[in-house]
Each structure stands twice: as structure tokens, then as C-alpha cells.
Design a protein around this motif. Structure first.
Motif, PDB file in Angstrom:
ATOM      1  N   TYR A 104       1.128  -0.685   0.034  1.00  0.00           N
ATOM      2  CA  TYR A 104      -0.252  -0.235   0.278  1.00  0.00           C
ATOM      3  C   TYR A 104       0.992   1.952   0.169  1.00  0.00           C
ATOM      4  CZ  TYR A 104      -3.210   3.451   1.395  1.00  0.00           C
ATOM      5  OH  TYR A 104      -4.274   4.682   1.358  1.00  0.00           O
ATOM      6  N   ASP A 123       0.364   5.850  -0.053  1.00  0.00           N
ATOM      7  CA  ASP A 123      -0.262   6.900   0.497  1.00  0.00           C
ATOM      8  C   ASP A 123      -0.670   7.025  -1.023  1.00  0.00           C
ATOM      9  OD1 ASP A 123      -0.416   6.505   3.620  1.00  0.00           O
ATOM     10  OD2 ASP A 123       0.725   7.324   3.780  1.00  0.00           O
ATOM     11  N   THR A 124      -2.071   8.445  -0.566  1.00  0.00           N
ATOM     12  CA  THR A 124      -1.808   8.393  -2.058  1.00  0.00           C
ATOM     13  C   THR A 124      -1.902  10.371  -1.412  1.00  0.00           C
ATOM     14  OG1 THR A 124      -4.243   7.691  -2.537  1.00  0.00           O
ATOM     15  CG2 THR A 124      -3.738   9.496  -2.651  1.00  0.00           C
ATOM     16  N   HIS A 174      -5.708  14.465   0.999  1.00  0.00           N
ATOM     17  CA  HIS A 174      -5.314  13.398   2.364  1.00  0.00           C
ATOM     18  C   HIS A 174      -3.847  14.334   2.939  1.00  0.00           C
ATOM     19  CE1 HIS A 174      -6.891  10.782  -0.437  1.00  0.00           C
ATOM     20  NE2 HIS A 174      -7.085  10.585   0.069  1.00  0.00           N
ATOM     21  N   ALA A 202       0.773  12.017   4.316  1.00  0.00           N
ATOM     22  CA  ALA A 202      -0.657  11.675   4.029  1.00  0.00           C
ATOM     23  C   ALA A 202      -1.294  10.853   4.796  1.00  0.00           C
ATOM     24  CB  ALA A 202      -1.107  11.288   2.639  1.00  0.00           C
ATOM     25  N   SER A 248      -4.129   8.067   5.818  1.00  0.00           N
ATOM     26  CA  SER A 248      -4.704   6.998   4.725  1.00  0.00           C
ATOM     27  C   SER A 248      -5.428   6.290   5.534  1.00  0.00           C
ATOM     28  CB  SER A 248      -2.835   5.870   4.686  1.00  0.00           C
ATOM     29  OG  SER A 248      -2.549   5.804   6.060  1.00  0.00           O
ATOM     30  N   PRO A 249      -6.725   5.627   4.425  1.00  0.00           N
ATOM     31  CA  PRO A 249      -7.705   5.032   5.559  1.00  0.00           C
ATOM     32  C   PRO A 249      -7.052   3.601   6.601  1.00  0.00           C
ATOM     33  CG  PRO A 249      -7.465   4.412   2.907  1.00  0.00           C
ATOM     34  CD  PRO A 249      -6.675   5.565   3.454  1.00  0.00           C
ATOM     35  N   ALA A 265      -7.256   0.483   4.694  1.00  0.00           N
ATOM     36  CA  ALA A 265      -5.519  -0.037   3.686  1.00  0.00           C
ATOM     37  C   ALA A 265      -4.610  -0.685   4.868  1.00  0.00           C
ATOM     38  CB  ALA A 265      -4.979   1.035   3.441  1.00  0.00           C
ATOM     39  N   TRP A 266      -4.866  -0.121   6.102  1.00  0.00           N
ATOM     40  CA  TRP A 266      -3.136  -0.164   7.213  1.00  0.00           C
ATOM     41  C   TRP A 266      -4.303  -2.051   7.402  1.00  0.00           C
ATOM     42  CZ3 TRP A 266       0.230   2.384   9.480  1.00  0.00           C
ATOM     43  CH2 TRP A 266       0.923   3.359   9.425  1.00  0.00           C
ATOM     44  N   GLN A 268      -3.825  -4.021   4.528  1.00  0.00           N
ATOM     45  CA  GLN A 268      -1.737  -4.377   4.936  1.00  0.00           C
ATOM     46  C   GLN A 268      -1.192  -5.387   5.939  1.00  0.00           C
ATOM     47  OE1 GLN A 268       0.315  -3.200   3.037  1.00  0.00           O
ATOM     48  NE2 GLN A 268       1.440  -4.632   3.016  1.00  0.00           N
ATOM     49  N   SER A 309       6.637   7.028   0.809  1.00  0.00           N
ATOM     50  CA  SER A 309       5.115   7.297   1.246  1.00  0.00           C
ATOM     51  C   SER A 309       4.539   5.820   1.276  1.00  0.00           C
ATOM     52  CB  SER A 309       4.307   7.968   0.206  1.00  0.00           C
ATOM     53  OG  SER A 309       4.236   7.695  -0.816  1.00  0.00           O
ATOM     54  N   ALA A 368       2.585   1.708   5.739  1.00  0.00           N
ATOM     55  CA  ALA A 368       1.765   0.609   6.283  1.00  0.00           C
ATOM     56  C   ALA A 368       2.090   0.030   6.222  1.00  0.00           C
ATOM     57  CB  ALA A 368      -0.153   1.210   6.253  1.00  0.00           C
TER      58      ALA A 368
END
Length: 297
Positions: free
Chosen positions: A97, A99-100, A105, A120, A122-123, A126-127, A130, A178, A181
Motif C-alpha cells: 500500500y 499513500d495517496t 490527504h 498523508a 491514509s484510510p 488500507a492499514w 496491510q 510514502s 503502512a
């Protein structure tokens, strides 16, 4: 001492691409029987097709999502229904993953001072994914396969080996990247590796970690300018290039064979020397040259 994996029964997670596929080929060429898993059945089918040209019937696919406990249960029951022992478990599967990094963000939005490095939000999902696949799944899968690994360990010659495929990201905090995660999940995987090694030696099971650096894989394609394997980064790697299959399969074969029968609880970086310069100096970064010029001024 032998580096042979002939007649060994091996399970490789994430065996459909990248390092997992490279390891599978090395094992099959070495005379092993290999089970491979992955979420994309088409990728597993491709690998099986290639392996059948080397040794027909020696590579068995089992599509599953290791982030789900029910899939881990299905996998372990499948292996137990086919085998009385498991000589080697390679925990290789894991998402990547990134980051955007954009205004939406940006945690410093509205501040006068901006961070010069990618930063950023991150949701949580996503973490969670991961960590589920990278940290929780290898630990859980290993535990569920203890009976088969222990049965193999009783045969000696380094059998009953668990190989964790981690990443130098576990010890990598260069500010230009970036992927927090991913980095944190790999650090977690390596810590659970030591926990497993400290508990499972009572069964004769060995647990060791291989931590690759930059390799030209699906997750790190050399054609992508932001990838570490992009040729523009070669001068930042002490040995001058990203790694390939021949660079990583040697250490994996070592831990899978009797050559490492007296080794457990260890981590081996296979990174061309990246960790010699990755942290603190900021040399492994898109703007390393500019930074060096500024520091010298």
C-alpha cells in the motif's frame, strides 16, 4: 552439508508473482514438490504451466486470500489432506500500500509551513488489510501448520523450516518514501518471526527472515519512475543495481535446506547494501543529488 531441496514438500504463499514465483521455480528445479497460493488464480495457473514444463505435476495451486481466517483454514486443511509433513513454509504474500499524497490527504493543509517530504492521511481499511496479510497471516498460518512442520523437523537435515520474506522496509524510514503502512507491517512481521523462533524451537522448527531490497517485480517495476528499481536509482545502491532472481533465490535455498540446519531466529538483508545508506543520509531519495549539493554548500 547440503543445499539440496530434493523431495522436500514446500508451501509458498504469494507464489504467483515476483519473489514467490522465483522461489517456486528454484524449488521445482531442485526436485521439490511445491504448493503455491495467491489471490489471483490466473497468476497461479501461469506459474503452474511454466513449472509443469520443468517437472510435471510438482506444482499445486490453491487460490485463497490469506487476509481471511476461513481461507487460511481451507488452505491448511487442504495441505493436511495431501501431506503428512511440510518441510518448508515460505511466508511471502503481502500487499504493497502506497499513500495517496495530495491536498485532500494533506495533514498540514492550511498551515504556513509545508513538509518537504510526502506526508498523508491514509484510510484505516488500507492499514488493516496491510497488517492482516503481511503480519497476522504469516503468524497464524505458521501456527496452524505446526503439526506438519514438526513432523518434518523430526526427519532432521534442516526440515521444518519457516522462511519469512520481509523487506528492508522494516528498518527503512527514509523520509522521501510514502509507504508507512507497508513499513510498519513488515516491522511487525519481523518481530513475530522472532516470537515464533523463540517458541517453536521446542518442536525443532526453525524460523528465519529474508529481507529483500529493491527487485524488479510487479510491486516494484523498473519502468516506473517512482519505483526503487528504476535505473535512475542504480547509483544510489552501493552495489550499483537492483536485484534479480539469482540474487534472492540463493539465500532462500539456504534457509530451505540442510545447509542452515543450525540457524534460527535470524534476519538476512539481501539488498545490494542499500541499508548501509538508506537512513539518515537520505541518499535513497528522488532528490538526493540536490540534497548533497545543498549540504556541501
Amino acid at each position: 552439508m547440503s543445499f539440496s531441496v530434493a523431495d522436500r514438500v514446500i508451501l509458498v504463499t504469494g507464489g504467483g508473482t515476483g519473489i514467490g514465483a522465483w522461489a517456486t521455480e528454484a524449488f521445482v528445479k531442485g526436485g521439490a514438490k511445491v504448493y503455491i497460493t495467491g489471490r489471483r488464480e490466473s497468476k497461479l495457473t501461469d506459474v503452474v504451466g511454466k513449472m509443469d514444463q520443468i517437472a510435471p505435476g510438482k506444482t499445486i495451486p490453491f487460490p485463497c486470500d490469506l487476509g481471511k481466517e476461513e481461507d487460511i483454514d481451507k488452505l491448511t486443511e487442504f495441505i493436511k489432506s495431501k501431506e503428512e509433513r511440510l518441510d518448508v513454509l515460505v511466508n511471502n504474500a503481502g500487499p504493497f500500500y502506497v499513500d495517496t499524497v495530495d491536498e485532500a490527504h494533506d495533514p498540514t493543509k492550511g498551515m504556513d509551513q509545508k513538509c518537504p517530504f510526502p506526508l498523508a492521511f491514509s484510510p484505516a481499511d488500507a492499514w488493516k488489510e496491510q497488517f492482516a496479510v503481511t503480519t497476522w497471516a504469516p503468524y497464524t498460518l505458521t501456527l496452524k501448520l505446526i503439526p506438519l512442520l514438526a513432523a518434518a523437523a523430526k526427519l532432521g537435515d534442516g526440515r521444518g523450516s519457516v522462511i519469512q520474506i520481509s523487506s528492508i522496509a522494516a528498518k527503512f524510514w527514509n523520509p522521501y518514501w510514502s509507504i508507512p503502512a507497508y513499513q510498519a507491517s513488515k516491522a511487525g512481521q519481523e518481530h513475530t518471526s522472532n516470537i515464533l523462533a523463540s517458541k517453536l524451537y521446542t518442536f525443532g522448527i526453525r524460523v528465519n527472515t529474508v529481507s529483500p531490497g529493491s527487485y524488479d517485480t510487479d510491486a516494484n517495476p523498473s519502468f516506473h519512475e517512482a519505483a526503487m528499481s528504476h535505473p535512475s536509482n542504480n547509483e544510489r545502491i552501493p552495489l550499483g543495481r537492483s536485484g534479480g532472481a539469482d540474487d534472492i533465490i540463493g539465500p532462500i535455498l539456504f534457509f530451505a535446506s540442510g545447509a542452515s540446519k543450525y540457524v534460527t531466529g535470524q534476519r538476512l538483508d539481501v539488498d545490494g547494501g542499500v541499508m548501509l545508506v538508506a537512513n539518515g543520509t537520505n541518499k535513497i531519495a528522488p532528490y538526493a543529488q540536490d540534497m548533497e549539493s545543498t549540504l556541501k554548500a
